[in-house]
Design a protein around this motif. Sequence first.
Motif, PDB file in Angstrom:
ATOM      1  N   ILE A  20       8.172  31.345  55.395  1.00 52.95           N
ATOM      2  CA  ILE A  20       8.236  32.631  56.091  1.00 52.95           C
ATOM      3  C   ILE A  20       9.640  33.210  55.992  1.00 52.95           C
ATOM      4  CG2 ILE A  20       8.130  33.725  58.370  1.00 52.95           C
ATOM      5  CD1 ILE A  20       5.895  31.666  59.052  1.00 52.95           C
ATOM      6  N   CYS A  21      10.658  32.389  56.272  1.00 52.25           N
ATOM      7  CA  CYS A  21      12.040  32.879  56.237  1.00 52.25           C
ATOM      8  C   CYS A  21      12.446  33.304  54.835  1.00 52.25           C
ATOM      9  CB  CYS A  21      12.993  31.818  56.776  1.00 52.25           C
ATOM     10  SG  CYS A  21      12.851  31.609  58.564  1.00 52.25           S
ATOM     11  N   LYS A  22      12.054  32.547  53.823  1.00 46.27           N
ATOM     12  CA  LYS A  22      12.376  32.912  52.434  1.00 46.27           C
ATOM     13  C   LYS A  22      11.713  34.228  52.060  1.00 46.27           C
ATOM     14  CE  LYS A  22      13.137  28.272  50.649  1.00 46.27           C
ATOM     15  NZ  LYS A  22      12.622  27.198  49.779  1.00 46.27           N
ATOM     16  N   ALA A  23      10.440  34.383  52.429  1.00 47.64           N
ATOM     17  CA  ALA A  23       9.722  35.620  52.107  1.00 47.64           C
ATOM     18  C   ALA A  23      10.360  36.818  52.802  1.00 47.64           C
ATOM     19  CB  ALA A  23       8.249  35.490  52.497  1.00 47.64           C
ATOM     20  N   MET A  24      10.714  36.653  54.084  1.00 48.47           N
ATOM     21  CA  MET A  24      11.351  37.750  54.815  1.00 48.47           C
ATOM     22  C   MET A  24      12.688  38.106  54.171  1.00 48.47           C
ATOM     23  SD  MET A  24      10.469  36.586  58.747  1.00 48.47           S
ATOM     24  CE  MET A  24      11.660  37.663  59.494  1.00 48.47           C
ATOM     25  N   ASP A  25      13.470  37.099  53.842  1.00 49.95           N
ATOM     26  CA  ASP A  25      14.792  37.330  53.263  1.00 49.95           C
ATOM     27  C   ASP A  25      14.700  38.001  51.894  1.00 49.95           C
ATOM     28  OD1 ASP A  25      17.583  36.944  53.967  1.00 49.95           O
ATOM     29  OD2 ASP A  25      17.682  35.662  52.185  1.00 49.95           O
ATOM     30  N   MET A  26      13.775  37.516  51.058  1.00 51.49           N
ATOM     31  CA  MET A  26      13.604  38.133  49.727  1.00 51.49           C
ATOM     32  C   MET A  26      13.208  39.598  49.855  1.00 51.49           C
ATOM     33  SD  MET A  26      11.866  35.045  47.473  1.00 51.49           S
ATOM     34  CE  MET A  26      10.839  36.205  46.647  1.00 51.49           C
ATOM     35  N   TRP A  27      12.290  39.898  50.780  1.00 52.55           N
ATOM     36  CA  TRP A  27      11.842  41.267  50.963  1.00 52.55           C
ATOM     37  C   TRP A  27      12.972  42.158  51.477  1.00 52.55           C
ATOM     38  CZ3 TRP A  27       8.522  44.657  49.467  1.00 52.55           C
ATOM     39  CH2 TRP A  27       8.321  45.821  50.199  1.00 52.55           C
ATOM     40  N   LEU A  28      13.706  41.682  52.470  1.00 51.25           N
ATOM     41  CA  LEU A  28      14.784  42.489  53.044  1.00 51.25           C
ATOM     42  C   LEU A  28      15.921  42.715  52.054  1.00 51.25           C
ATOM     43  CD1 LEU A  28      14.893  41.007  56.645  1.00 51.25           C
ATOM     44  CD2 LEU A  28      14.086  43.284  55.964  1.00 51.25           C
ATOM     45  N   ALA A  32      17.302  48.302  50.254  1.00 55.42           N
ATOM     46  CA  ALA A  32      17.939  48.625  51.539  1.00 55.42           C
ATOM     47  C   ALA A  32      16.962  49.230  52.541  1.00 55.42           C
ATOM     48  CB  ALA A  32      19.107  49.581  51.311  1.00 55.42           C
ATOM     49  N   HIS A  33      15.917  49.908  52.061  1.00 52.86           N
ATOM     50  CA  HIS A  33      14.972  50.556  52.972  1.00 52.86           C
ATOM     51  C   HIS A  33      13.832  49.631  53.420  1.00 52.86           C
ATOM     52  CE1 HIS A  33      13.141  51.139  49.022  1.00 52.86           C
ATOM     53  NE2 HIS A  33      11.997  51.150  49.666  1.00 52.86           N
ATOM     54  N   ASN A  34      13.769  48.417  52.904  1.00 51.55           N
ATOM     55  CA  ASN A  34      12.699  47.483  53.288  1.00 51.55           C
ATOM     56  C   ASN A  34      12.892  46.975  54.712  1.00 51.55           C
ATOM     57  OD1 ASN A  34      11.638  47.749  50.769  1.00 51.55           O
ATOM     58  ND2 ASN A  34      12.047  45.657  50.111  1.00 51.55           N
ATOM     59  N   VAL A  35      11.795  46.878  55.423  1.00 53.51           N
ATOM     60  CA  VAL A  35      11.798  46.315  56.771  1.00 53.51           C
ATOM     61  C   VAL A  35      10.700  45.257  56.846  1.00 53.51           C
ATOM     62  CG1 VAL A  35      12.675  48.401  57.900  1.00 53.51           C
ATOM     63  CG2 VAL A  35      10.216  48.053  57.688  1.00 53.51           C
ATOM     64  N   VAL A  36      10.792  44.393  57.818  1.00 56.21           N
ATOM     65  CA  VAL A  36       9.772  43.381  58.055  1.00 56.21           C
ATOM     66  C   VAL A  36       9.093  43.706  59.373  1.00 56.21           C
ATOM     67  CG1 VAL A  36       9.372  40.942  58.584  1.00 56.21           C
ATOM     68  CG2 VAL A  36      10.971  41.571  56.776  1.00 56.21           C
ATOM     69  N   VAL A  37       7.783  43.701  59.349  1.00 55.87           N
ATOM     70  CA  VAL A  37       6.995  43.901  60.558  1.00 55.87           C
ATOM     71  C   VAL A  37       6.231  42.604  60.797  1.00 55.87           C
ATOM     72  CG1 VAL A  37       5.134  45.201  61.648  1.00 55.87           C
ATOM     73  CG2 VAL A  37       6.754  46.364  60.125  1.00 55.87           C
ATOM     74  N   LEU A  38       6.406  42.042  61.980  1.00 53.21           N
ATOM     75  CA  LEU A  38       5.733  40.796  62.337  1.00 53.21           C
ATOM     76  C   LEU A  38       4.601  41.094  63.296  1.00 53.21           C
ATOM     77  CD1 LEU A  38       8.929  38.665  63.006  1.00 53.21           C
ATOM     78  CD2 LEU A  38       7.528  38.658  60.943  1.00 53.21           C
ATOM     79  N   HIS A  39       3.478  40.455  63.078  1.00 58.24           N
ATOM     80  CA  HIS A  39       2.321  40.645  63.954  1.00 58.24           C
ATOM     81  C   HIS A  39       1.676  39.285  64.180  1.00 58.24           C
ATOM     82  CE1 HIS A  39      -1.397  42.149  65.656  1.00 58.24           C
ATOM     83  NE2 HIS A  39      -2.054  41.437  64.763  1.00 58.24           N
ATOM     84  N   ASN A  40       1.250  39.052  65.400  1.00 59.16           N
ATOM     85  CA  ASN A  40       0.456  37.855  65.649  1.00 59.16           C
ATOM     86  C   ASN A  40      -0.615  38.183  66.659  1.00 59.16           C
ATOM     87  OD1 ASN A  40       0.829  36.922  68.387  1.00 59.16           O
ATOM     88  ND2 ASN A  40       2.921  36.398  67.877  1.00 59.16           N
TER      89      ASN A  40
END
Length: 148
Positions: A20-28, A32-40
Amino acid sequence: VLDFGWPDMHTPALEKICSICKAMDMWLNAAAHNVVVLHNKGNRGRLGVVVAAYMHYSNISASADQALDRFAMKRFYEDKVVPVGQPSQKRYIHYFSGLLSGSIKMNNKPLFLHHVIMHGIPNFESKGGCRPFLKIYQAMQPVYTSGI
């Protein structure tokens, strides 16, 4: 969209937290305009595990921009996310932090449960006692459930 779900009221495996952390970091870091949205669904403590893990993960590289991002993430975490409350959730955040610092190494050897010992039986019912049962999971799949 990436789905990293795990069963409610469970702490994710360390491998899953890493993914999860690797995927979030790669995306961010991709733009520069990429954001992460978390949902559970349900328990916000699970979301707290992911946010706390990523806050530890993002400490690996320090820059002024990341310091501001960490501050914003910390404010969001304190204001919007339920603090990590389950003992296993807290423990796994510490495990993950240890993995990042190198003080803990992953052990890929199988773990065998030979017996479970309960010292004393808690009194949960008004008539006295309780009816404990044991449920064992392997790779997030239940493999054994005892009778009551």
